[in-house]
Scaffold this active site. Sequence first.
Site, PDB file in Angstrom:
ATOM      1  N   ASN A  14      38.526 -10.050  -6.528  1.00 47.90           N
ATOM      2  CA  ASN A  14      37.495 -10.771  -5.779  1.00 47.90           C
ATOM      3  C   ASN A  14      37.160  -9.922  -4.558  1.00 47.90           C
ATOM      4  O   ASN A  14      37.930  -9.860  -3.602  1.00 47.90           O
ATOM      5  CB  ASN A  14      38.013 -12.148  -5.360  1.00 47.90           C
ATOM      6  CG  ASN A  14      37.039 -12.877  -4.435  1.00 47.90           C
ATOM      7  OD1 ASN A  14      35.862 -12.515  -4.352  1.00 47.90           O
ATOM      8  ND2 ASN A  14      37.526 -13.900  -3.751  1.00 47.90           N
ATOM      9  N   TRP A  15      36.011  -9.267  -4.611  1.00 49.91           N
ATOM     10  CA  TRP A  15      35.622  -8.377  -3.511  1.00 49.91           C
ATOM     11  C   TRP A  15      35.242  -9.138  -2.248  1.00 49.91           C
ATOM     12  O   TRP A  15      35.111  -8.532  -1.184  1.00 49.91           O
ATOM     13  CB  TRP A  15      34.440  -7.515  -3.932  1.00 49.91           C
ATOM     14  CG  TRP A  15      34.760  -6.441  -4.923  1.00 49.91           C
ATOM     15  CD1 TRP A  15      35.944  -6.242  -5.608  1.00 49.91           C
ATOM     16  CD2 TRP A  15      33.879  -5.403  -5.369  1.00 49.91           C
ATOM     17  NE1 TRP A  15      35.848  -5.166  -6.432  1.00 49.91           N
ATOM     18  CE2 TRP A  15      34.585  -4.616  -6.306  1.00 49.91           C
ATOM     19  CE3 TRP A  15      32.574  -5.065  -5.058  1.00 49.91           C
ATOM     20  CZ2 TRP A  15      34.019  -3.509  -6.944  1.00 49.91           C
ATOM     21  CZ3 TRP A  15      31.993  -3.969  -5.692  1.00 49.91           C
ATOM     22  CH2 TRP A  15      32.711  -3.193  -6.618  1.00 49.91           C
ATOM     23  N   LYS A  16      35.006 -10.442  -2.371  1.00 52.03           N
ATOM     24  CA  LYS A  16      34.510 -11.233  -1.244  1.00 52.03           C
ATOM     25  C   LYS A  16      33.252 -10.568  -0.667  1.00 52.03           C
ATOM     26  O   LYS A  16      32.466  -9.998  -1.430  1.00 52.03           O
ATOM     27  CB  LYS A  16      35.611 -11.439  -0.206  1.00 52.03           C
ATOM     28  CG  LYS A  16      36.867 -12.070  -0.816  1.00 52.03           C
ATOM     29  CD  LYS A  16      37.841 -12.558   0.220  1.00 52.03           C
ATOM     30  CE  LYS A  16      39.055 -13.185  -0.467  1.00 52.03           C
ATOM     31  NZ  LYS A  16      39.989 -13.776   0.501  1.00 52.03           N
ATOM     32  N   HIS A 101      36.370 -21.497  -4.628  1.00 52.86           N
ATOM     33  CA  HIS A 101      37.271 -20.682  -3.814  1.00 52.86           C
ATOM     34  C   HIS A 101      37.508 -21.378  -2.482  1.00 52.86           C
ATOM     35  O   HIS A 101      36.620 -22.044  -1.947  1.00 52.86           O
ATOM     36  CB  HIS A 101      36.674 -19.291  -3.599  1.00 52.86           C
ATOM     37  CG  HIS A 101      37.632 -18.321  -2.983  1.00 52.86           C
ATOM     38  ND1 HIS A 101      37.872 -18.292  -1.628  1.00 52.86           N
ATOM     39  CD2 HIS A 101      38.436 -17.372  -3.532  1.00 52.86           C
ATOM     40  CE1 HIS A 101      38.769 -17.346  -1.367  1.00 52.86           C
ATOM     41  NE2 HIS A 101      39.130 -16.788  -2.504  1.00 52.86           N
ATOM     42  N   GLU A 103      37.539 -20.476   0.464  1.00 56.71           N
ATOM     43  CA  GLU A 103      36.596 -20.160   1.537  1.00 56.71           C
ATOM     44  C   GLU A 103      35.285 -20.931   1.354  1.00 56.71           C
ATOM     45  O   GLU A 103      34.653 -21.335   2.334  1.00 56.71           O
ATOM     46  CB  GLU A 103      36.361 -18.641   1.574  1.00 56.71           C
ATOM     47  CG  GLU A 103      37.605 -17.898   2.035  1.00 56.71           C
ATOM     48  CD  GLU A 103      37.652 -16.441   1.629  1.00 56.71           C
ATOM     49  OE1 GLU A 103      38.645 -15.788   1.961  1.00 56.71           O
ATOM     50  OE2 GLU A 103      36.701 -15.966   0.964  1.00 56.71           O
ATOM     51  N   GLU A 172      45.574 -20.658  -5.523  1.00 54.92           N
ATOM     52  CA  GLU A 172      45.561 -19.798  -4.344  1.00 54.92           C
ATOM     53  C   GLU A 172      45.951 -20.621  -3.124  1.00 54.92           C
ATOM     54  O   GLU A 172      45.100 -21.285  -2.544  1.00 54.92           O
ATOM     55  CB  GLU A 172      44.183 -19.152  -4.158  1.00 54.92           C
ATOM     56  CG  GLU A 172      43.001 -20.088  -4.449  1.00 54.92           C
ATOM     57  CD  GLU A 172      41.703 -19.613  -3.821  1.00 54.92           C
ATOM     58  OE1 GLU A 172      41.510 -18.397  -3.712  1.00 54.92           O
ATOM     59  OE2 GLU A 172      40.907 -20.464  -3.415  1.00 54.92           O
ATOM     60  N   GLY A 178      44.914 -13.461   2.363  1.00 58.86           N
ATOM     61  CA  GLY A 178      44.573 -12.500   3.402  1.00 58.86           C
ATOM     62  C   GLY A 178      45.506 -12.491   4.591  1.00 58.86           C
ATOM     63  O   GLY A 178      45.218 -11.870   5.613  1.00 58.86           O
ATOM     64  N   SER A 214      47.474 -12.791  -1.383  1.00 60.71           N
ATOM     65  CA  SER A 214      48.181 -11.582  -0.935  1.00 60.71           C
ATOM     66  C   SER A 214      49.000 -10.949  -2.060  1.00 60.71           C
ATOM     67  O   SER A 214      50.152 -10.553  -1.872  1.00 60.71           O
ATOM     68  CB  SER A 214      49.067 -11.889   0.273  1.00 60.71           C
ATOM     69  OG  SER A 214      48.286 -12.292   1.387  1.00 60.71           O
ATOM     70  N   GLY A 235      42.534 -10.216  -3.911  1.00 59.81           N
ATOM     71  CA  GLY A 235      41.541 -10.042  -2.862  1.00 59.81           C
ATOM     72  C   GLY A 235      41.475  -8.609  -2.367  1.00 59.81           C
ATOM     73  O   GLY A 235      40.936  -7.720  -3.020  1.00 59.81           O
ATOM     74  N   GLY A 236      42.045  -8.369  -1.174  1.00 59.06           N
ATOM     75  CA  GLY A 236      41.915  -7.063  -0.533  1.00 59.06           C
ATOM     76  C   GLY A 236      42.350  -5.893  -1.385  1.00 59.06           C
ATOM     77  O   GLY A 236      41.727  -4.820  -1.360  1.00 59.06           O
TER      78      GLY A 236
END
Length: 250
Positions: A14-16, A101, A103, A172, A178, A214, A235-236
């Site tokens: 997930n590049w966000k 998600h 967010e 999640e 993150g 994470s 994610g990251g």
Amino acid sequence: MNTASFRKRLVMGNWKMHGGLEANAGLLADLRAGAGILADYCTLAVCVPFPYLAQARSQLENSAVSWGAQDVSAHDKGAYTGEVSAAMLNDFACTWVLVGHSERRAMHAETDDLVAAKAKAALAAGLVPVVCVGETLEQQDAGQTLAVIQRQLAPVLALGTQAVSRLVVAYEPVWAIGTGRSATPAQAQDVHAAIRASLASIDAAQVRVLYGGSVKPDNASSLFAMPDIDGALVGGASLVADEFLRIAAA
């Protein structure tokens, strides 16, 4: 019945809201080059921002990496400025779409019912929705994790066995996204097992359940060793080809 043997691992990035045409080109090329040897035992995918769907399609078509979007409208078409329909995602040959998600739930006030409506719209268009669920730190500390997950899943499960059997669930924990913190494998397994039980209650135990929060190369193996964890929503680390591929290799 043990359904684990029927569930192929899925590792999804997930590049966000990250990316740019030049940086994406290198990342997608590296993923394409490195994914082939993993394809037999792991499905690899990336969910990119809407403006980069055409680039993802162009660079990943006929590769071992599939692509998707990070959100979808519950509506087919109409006066919904800023919304993107499932049919539009189909125009870019998307396979996947994230719905619910944390967010989106927190920053855009998406309700459990809206998340289910988005999942239904995606399914109707032939997309695979990845339904995200998870609790906040406050909810976890209050011992409400399973109640929160059950509440979030209820409208989705109400879509029925045929629909639910075609989607993916991603657990999640919000407190682990993150932050560098991650649920222990045992903590994650406990929640995944409860999600699996909820799915089994409508004869959909074979649905893949991913862990997100994470996920890194150094904790992926221990997470994937758990019987009800079928992969990861990353994610990251998905923005660095080597890290993402090492997670998939785990």
